[in-house]
Design a protein around this motif. Structure first.
Motif, PDB file in Angstrom:
ATOM      1  N   THR A   1       0.868  -1.081  -0.096  1.00 41.83           N
ATOM      2  CA  THR A   1      -0.078  -0.042   0.061  1.00 41.83           C
ATOM      3  C   THR A   1       1.051   1.517  -0.113  1.00 41.83           C
TER       4      THR A   1
ATOM      5  N   ARG B   1       0.844   6.044  -1.332  1.00 43.20           N
ATOM      6  CA  ARG B   1      -0.110   6.973  -1.063  1.00 43.20           C
ATOM      7  C   ARG B   1       0.415   8.366  -0.832  1.00 43.20           C
TER       8      ARG B   1
ATOM      9  N   ARG C   1      -9.214   7.947  -8.429  1.00 37.34           N
ATOM     10  CA  ARG C   1      -8.732   7.893  -6.893  1.00 37.34           C
ATOM     11  C   ARG C   1      -8.825   9.295  -6.681  1.00 37.34           C
TER      12      ARG C   1
ATOM     13  N   ALA D   1      -5.929  -2.800  -7.626  1.00 34.12           N
ATOM     14  CA  ALA D   1      -5.121  -2.170  -6.370  1.00 34.12           C
ATOM     15  C   ALA D   1      -4.487  -0.678  -6.640  1.00 34.12           C
ATOM     16  N   CYS D   2      -4.123   0.002  -5.646  1.00 34.12           N
ATOM     17  CA  CYS D   2      -3.238   1.022  -5.759  1.00 34.12           C
ATOM     18  C   CYS D   2      -1.865   0.723  -6.048  1.00 34.12           C
TER      19      CYS D   2
ATOM     20  N   CYS E   1      -0.301  -2.252  -3.698  1.00 35.24           N
ATOM     21  CA  CYS E   1      -1.116  -2.634  -2.527  1.00 35.24           C
ATOM     22  C   CYS E   1      -1.482  -4.363  -2.819  1.00 35.24           C
TER      23      CYS E   1
ATOM     24  N   GLY F   1     -10.051  -1.723  -4.386  1.00 33.03           N
ATOM     25  CA  GLY F   1     -10.906  -0.997  -5.402  1.00 33.03           C
ATOM     26  C   GLY F   1     -11.882  -1.700  -6.194  1.00 33.03           C
TER      27      GLY F   1
ATOM     28  N   CYS G   1      -1.631   2.886   3.493  1.00 35.05           N
ATOM     29  CA  CYS G   1      -2.840   2.942   3.411  1.00 35.05           C
ATOM     30  C   CYS G   1      -3.530   2.742   5.074  1.00 35.05           C
TER      31      CYS G   1
END
Ligand code: SF4
Ligand code: SF4
Lengths: 157, 616
Positions: B72, B75, B181, B294-295, B298, B303, B510
């Motif tokens: 994750t 971010r 996002r 996924a981000c 991650c 998602g 995250c």
């Protein structure tokens, strides 16, 4: 027993863990820009597709190289770039039908997947088993199993 | 050290871009992202300033783990003063932009002033330039994204942009990156648009390395990934159902705010739940959900990627919505659905697409629509005000129409764009606004989950679940189950989840990892990446420091203990059904103890001793 990377795009979430592991193993930095494996996003279809060198038996890149900088590693089956021999002419990048050999401006030579010497980091990093490291003669086994599971069960309707 | 130690400073008034070293002293105290940028903001702006004036600044900031392989770790946050609340704002987003900023070599980008004309910032590693954006002004986020990719002939550009709502002054406009996002809450997009900054487009090719102890880092990352994979929520529930895994659970707990929070359970919850997104639709036999996604980096992949039924009334004639795009997560499904009494999942998906397309916060938008529906029901709002839209609870048609208007900043959408507090005040019914400090509630009713009431009242950015998620304990039983209907122990619980969230938000990770990870899982990753000797205790102290710093910003902005409260409906109107039937929020039983535990005076001000202890 030779092994191969098996890729099942339907399991991929696009997380890029494979790209991070790849670039870290190859160059000591987390950098999708130089990963040997690439994950493509087809946004409108909601699909992610990891893509990398398939290590062709009669590898176009290897045959095209004028200075024999791409050589077979007999233990892994990988076609490896000898960076100290490569002259950066990029003929291999033209020869490869799949685009998986690429030139790197900062080094002046090409780079491609070398199967991490037989223990590919992408497969280890992938959280969804979209990339696995399997018996080279049976990369279709899982897909066959999936289809087999669906056939012959229709008896009672 | 996984900071790049480079800060980009963009003066929009002058059109200049500078480069300065990161203040490492502050990095050691505040780590990164939420904490570190708040420290910069506190230093550089007057908390009393006009949030939409040139004197406000907007900071896009990564954390030390952003761009690494930590699960994750992709971010970034946007930190600024909020035009919606007047408090400090920090909105966190996933996707891929944060890692790209870092890979281009930057820890943060500080925007100051106001450009005389629309511009976008183009960054290619250490090169950055402000480019005229007249052709983009008036375009949606999606159009902007497409235009920039084409214009730069670079499919790998990562882009964050604001849409038409932000340009028109919608007070809860988001900054959307990677198409769906968002740095979603508190109107950070409104601030960006007020500076005439349309977009930020980044290409980073340097990568993120520079770890203190690479071997230990890779070991800690693998261990962390394993914990996430083996946990029921992060390893199964979230990938399968997304945050929507909560819809049925919270509804059964009697904490599902419904119809502008008059009720606490929604009869249509199952139809708009994560489970329902998997079911074949009656209309076309296909499921709403296409896949999970996924981000960056991650391994949870919460998602949702959804595809609507092409024959749904809202998009029949609009092929641009026929493809797959970002689908409903729990907060959006709740705000657009339960709070408005609408159970048509396709309509909610459409409204959610619009929120992404033009960058508005679906929580604030849905809640504001809910308040407008109550005003309409009471006859305060009439067809004359609503452009003829019959704004009834339960009307999917009405929702789709007002979503179009609000996203584009047109007609009645401008009124909805004021947010629930200002709108209800305008029509003389402030008590119908379900907000704290001007920000709309998220999806947990504080009558059914008592700890959350305290969390909302004291959250530094107004009502918010991400500032302190006691739901984990009160409903999900992690790490320890507490009774959601009891106030006992909740002040201590809330303080600890607030501090933990503040530091997680400062790392680059995250918040959803904390369904499985404690600080004991996070500390080894931070410590292996960064110098500074990071233990769980030290991290928690960073969290507490961040919390108090934000509090100080808000106090300096003019907030007092009087603002640490809830709308009268939460304090006086009892929950009508479910396990919490007959209960109101017992905020007054928790607040004094909370202040004491925080080391604050009875007026909610950090004492000199607390400030000294935290080095503030
Ligand atoms: S690690 Fe696996 S799931 Fe993630 S992007 Fe790569 S192939 Fe897809
Ligand atoms: S848990 Fe969800 S929101 Fe968080 S990083 Fe992963 S995909 Fe993104």
């Amino acid at each position: 027993m030779l092994k191969s990377l098996q890729i099942e795009p339907e399991k991929c979430t696009g997380c890029l863990q494979c790209e991070l592991a790849c670039s870290y193993q190859a160059e000591g930095v987390f950098n999708p820009a130089i990963s040997r494996i690439k994950v493509f996003t087809f946004h409108e279809e909601g699909r992610f597709v990891p893509y990398t060198c398939t290590q062709c038996e009669e590898a176009w890149c290897m045959h095209a190289c004028p200075v024999e900088a791409i050589v077979l590693n007999p233990e892994t089956g990988a076609k490896e770039v000898k960076a100290d021999v490569c002259v950066g002419c990029k003929v291999c990048t033209i020869a490869c039908p799949f685009g998986t050999v690429n030139y790197q401006q900062s080094t002046g030579v090409v780079y491609k997947c070398d199967l991490c010497g037989g223990d590919p980091e992408c497969a280890k990093a992938c959280p969804t088993e979209a990339i696995t490291w399997v018996d080279a003669d049976h990369t279709g086994l899982e897909r066959m199993r999936a289809h087999a599971a669906g056939s012959g069960t229709g008896g009672a309707g | 050290m996984s900071w790049t130690r480079n800060v980009m400073r963009v003066n929009l008034t002058e059109g200049t871009i500078g480069n300065e070293p990161l203040n490492m002293e502050w990095a050691m105290e505040y780590l990164g992202q939420r904490g570190l940028a708040t420290r910069y903001l506190m230093e550089e702006i007057d908390p009393k300033c006009d949030a939409l004036g040139p004197e406000n600044k907007l900071i896009m900031v990564t954390g030390p783990l952003t761009g690494t392989m930590a699960s994750t770790g992709g971010r970034y946050s946007v930190v600024t003063k909020s035009p919606l609340t007047g408090t400090v704002a920090c909105s966190n987003s996933g996707g891929f932009l944060g890692a790209e900023i870092k890979s281009a070599g930057w820890d943060m980008i500080i925007f100051e002033g106001k450009s005389p004309r629309p511009v976008y910032l183009y960054v290619e590693d250490e090169q950055a330039e402000l480019v005229p954006a007249e052709p983009l002004w008036g375009k949606s986020v999606w159009e902007t994204d497409e235009w920039l990719h084409k214009h730069h002939q670079d499919p790998l550009l990562r882009i964050a942009a604001v849409g038409r709502a932000a340009e028109q002054g919608n007070l809860y406009a988001a900054i959307v990156n990677d198409l769906h996002r968002a740095a979603g809450r508190s109107g950070v997009g409104t601030v960006m648009a007020s500076k005439h900054l349309k977009a930020v487009a980044v290409r980073g090719t340097r990568g993120v390395g520079n770890l203190r102890d690479p071997q230990a880092f890779m070991k800690a990352v693998s261990a962390g990934k394993k914990v996430l994979a083996e946990n029921e929520v992060t390893g199964a529930g979230l990938p399968q159902y997304g945050t929507q895994v909560l819809m049925n659970v919270i509804n059964e707990s009697g904490a599902m705010p419904t119809r502008n929070m008059r009720e606490v359970q929604f009869e249509g919850a199952a139809e708009i739940s994560g489970e329902a997104m998997h079911e074949p639709r009656k209309t076309d036999g296909k499921a709403n959900l296409v896949t999970n996604a996924a981000c960056y980096g991650c391994t949870i992949a919460c998602g949702r990627i959804s595809r609507m039924d092409q024959r749904h009334f809202s998009i029949k004639t609009s092929p641009k919505y026929w493809g797959a795009s970002g689908g409903l997560e729990y907060e959006a499904a709740w705000a657009l659905g339960s709070d408005t009494g609408i159970k048509d999942m396709e309509a909610l998906t459409y409204a959610n697409f619009l929120c992404n397309e033009d960058g508005i916060d679906p929580i604030s938008f849905g809640s504001t629509v809910a308040a407008a529906m109550e005003l309409y029901e009471e006859g305060v709002l009439t067809d004359k005000d609503t452009d003829g839209i019959k704004l009834k609870f339960g009307s999917a048609e009405a929702l789709c129409k007002v979503a179009e208007l609000t996203a584009r900043g047109e007609g009645f959408g401008r009124i909805l764009g004021m947010g629930s507090k200002r709108m209800c005040e305008k029509y003389g019914r402030p008590e119908l606004s379900m907000t704290v400090k001007g920000q709309e509630f998220p999806a947990y009713d504080p009558r059914g989950i008592q700890g959350m009431g305290l969390g909302y009242a004291t959250s530094n950015r107004g009502a918010c679940h991400l500032r302190g998620y006691s739901v984990s304990s009160e409903i999900l039983g992690a790490p320890e189950k507490t009774d959601p209907l009891s106030t006992e122990g909740k002040p201590a619980l809330m303080k600890s989840v607030q501090d933990a969230a503040a530091v997680v938000d400062s790392t680059g990770l995250c918040a959803f990892t904390t369904f499985a990870w404690t600080l004991d899982d996070i500390a080894p990753q931070v410590d292996a990446a960064c110098e500074g000797g990071w233990t769980s205790e030290k991290l928690l102290e960073v969290g507490e420091r961040v919390w108090n710093l934000e509090r100080q910003f808000n106090l300096a902005a003019g907030f007092t203990a009087k603002d640490d409260t809830l709308p009268p409906r939460m304090l006086k109107e009892a929950a009508p059904t479910g396990p919490a039937k007959g209960r109101v929020s017992d905020l007054h039983k928790m607040l004094p103890e909370y202040y004491k535990l925080r080391g604050w005076s009875e007026d909610g001000v950090p004492t000199a001793e607390t400030r000294n202890r935290l080095g503030l």
